[in-house]
Design a protein around this motif. Sequence first.
Motif, PDB file in Angstrom:
ATOM      1  N   ASN A 127      25.891 -21.834  26.733  1.00 41.53           N
ATOM      2  CA  ASN A 127      25.671 -20.782  27.732  1.00 41.53           C
ATOM      3  C   ASN A 127      24.210 -20.586  28.117  1.00 41.53           C
ATOM      4  O   ASN A 127      23.913 -19.757  28.964  1.00 41.53           O
ATOM      5  N   HIS A 128      23.293 -21.254  27.459  1.00 38.36           N
ATOM      6  CA  HIS A 128      21.854 -21.193  27.726  1.00 38.36           C
ATOM      7  C   HIS A 128      21.200 -19.870  27.347  1.00 38.36           C
ATOM      8  O   HIS A 128      19.987 -19.735  27.450  1.00 38.36           O
ATOM      9  N   GLU A 129      21.986 -18.874  26.955  1.00 42.15           N
ATOM     10  CA  GLU A 129      21.423 -17.597  26.510  1.00 42.15           C
ATOM     11  C   GLU A 129      22.408 -16.914  25.572  1.00 42.15           C
ATOM     12  O   GLU A 129      23.604 -17.180  25.611  1.00 42.15           O
ATOM     13  N   THR A 130      21.876 -16.045  24.727  1.00 46.95           N
ATOM     14  CA  THR A 130      22.708 -15.296  23.789  1.00 46.95           C
ATOM     15  C   THR A 130      21.947 -14.063  23.327  1.00 46.95           C
ATOM     16  O   THR A 130      20.744 -13.938  23.562  1.00 46.95           O
ATOM     17  N   SER A 131      22.650 -13.163  22.685  1.00 38.47           N
ATOM     18  CA  SER A 131      22.030 -11.999  22.049  1.00 38.47           C
ATOM     19  C   SER A 131      22.570 -11.896  20.634  1.00 38.47           C
ATOM     20  O   SER A 131      23.722 -12.232  20.379  1.00 38.47           O
ATOM     21  N   ARG A 132      21.734 -11.426  19.735  1.00 35.12           N
ATOM     22  CA  ARG A 132      22.134 -11.229  18.340  1.00 35.12           C
ATOM     23  C   ARG A 132      21.692  -9.854  17.876  1.00 35.12           C
ATOM     24  O   ARG A 132      20.578  -9.420  18.164  1.00 35.12           O
ATOM     25  N   LYS A 133      22.569  -9.187  17.129  1.00 34.76           N
ATOM     26  CA  LYS A 133      22.214  -7.890  16.552  1.00 34.76           C
ATOM     27  C   LYS A 133      21.844  -8.097  15.096  1.00 34.76           C
ATOM     28  O   LYS A 133      22.562  -8.748  14.341  1.00 34.76           O
ATOM     29  N   PHE A 134      20.696  -7.545  14.732  1.00 30.35           N
ATOM     30  CA  PHE A 134      20.219  -7.609  13.357  1.00 30.35           C
ATOM     31  C   PHE A 134      20.099  -6.196  12.806  1.00 30.35           C
ATOM     32  O   PHE A 134      19.623  -5.296  13.497  1.00 30.35           O
ATOM     33  N   THR A 135      20.527  -6.008  11.572  1.00 26.98           N
ATOM     34  CA  THR A 135      20.436  -4.712  10.903  1.00 26.98           C
ATOM     35  C   THR A 135      19.411  -4.827   9.779  1.00 26.98           C
ATOM     36  O   THR A 135      19.488  -5.740   8.953  1.00 26.98           O
ATOM     37  N   ILE A 136      18.465  -3.897   9.792  1.00 23.87           N
ATOM     38  CA  ILE A 136      17.418  -3.876   8.776  1.00 23.87           C
ATOM     39  C   ILE A 136      17.523  -2.562   8.016  1.00 23.87           C
ATOM     40  O   ILE A 136      17.568  -1.496   8.628  1.00 23.87           O
ATOM     41  N   GLU A 137      17.561  -2.636   6.714  1.00 18.05           N
ATOM     42  CA  GLU A 137      17.624  -1.437   5.876  1.00 18.05           C
ATOM     43  C   GLU A 137      16.274  -1.230   5.206  1.00 18.05           C
ATOM     44  O   GLU A 137      15.711  -2.172   4.648  1.00 18.05           O
ATOM     45  N   LEU A 138      15.768  -0.018   5.284  1.00 17.06           N
ATOM     46  CA  LEU A 138      14.530   0.331   4.586  1.00 17.06           C
ATOM     47  C   LEU A 138      14.913   1.085   3.323  1.00 17.06           C
ATOM     48  O   LEU A 138      15.557   2.141   3.385  1.00 17.06           O
ATOM     49  N   LYS A 139      14.512   0.519   2.175  1.00 13.96           N
ATOM     50  CA  LYS A 139      14.896   1.059   0.873  1.00 13.96           C
ATOM     51  C   LYS A 139      13.664   1.216   0.006  1.00 13.96           C
ATOM     52  O   LYS A 139      12.657   0.552   0.218  1.00 13.96           O
ATOM     53  N   ASP A 140      13.810   2.061  -1.026  1.00 15.71           N
ATOM     54  CA  ASP A 140      12.725   2.166  -1.998  1.00 15.71           C
ATOM     55  C   ASP A 140      12.907   1.091  -3.066  1.00 15.71           C
ATOM     56  O   ASP A 140      13.833   0.285  -2.995  1.00 15.71           O
TER      57      ASP A 140
END
Length: 174
Positions: A127-140
């Motif tokens: 398709n020549h293009e795409t989107s990706r969702k990334f989840t980042i968790e901030l933890k101690d």
Amino acid sequence: MKLSTLKRIPPPWRARAMRLGFNLNPAFRGTGGRVDYVSPDLLHVRIRLPLTRRTRNFVGSLYGGSLFAVTDGVHVAMLLASLRRDVIIWDKAAAIRYRKPAYATLYADFRLGRKDLIEICRELDNNHETSRKFTIELKDKAGILYTVVERLVYIADKAYYKQKMLVQKPGVQT
């Protein structure tokens, strides 16, 4: 340091160069975060956001803007460094969910899998293009979750993207 420069650096030095590049970049330094670790394959980055006078808000917890900003651009840089093709990559959207106020240093681990890279390349081939969702968790340090950031990243073949932009501009002939 530009990512095109990173690709000219011998592979054993790339992780160190990426870490140094982030940590010396004024925009990233302004978040208060520091890159502690970049894996040799550039598919894992660990960021530390310390609670300091510069990152503390008026109630004494980590400033929400720092929590959000420290996640900006990391997946973009990892993808640019890892994809072996000429691409355009940018953050398309982002959202943050605060779980609880942070009164301690937090850590964020950014990871890309080899399967992710293969899927992205397959999607770009089709398709020549795409989107990706990334989840980042901030933890101690104890692993307690304080904040979750979701980032939607747009990826496109550079030639396709340039052609797409030409078509979208009225009055421009190809």
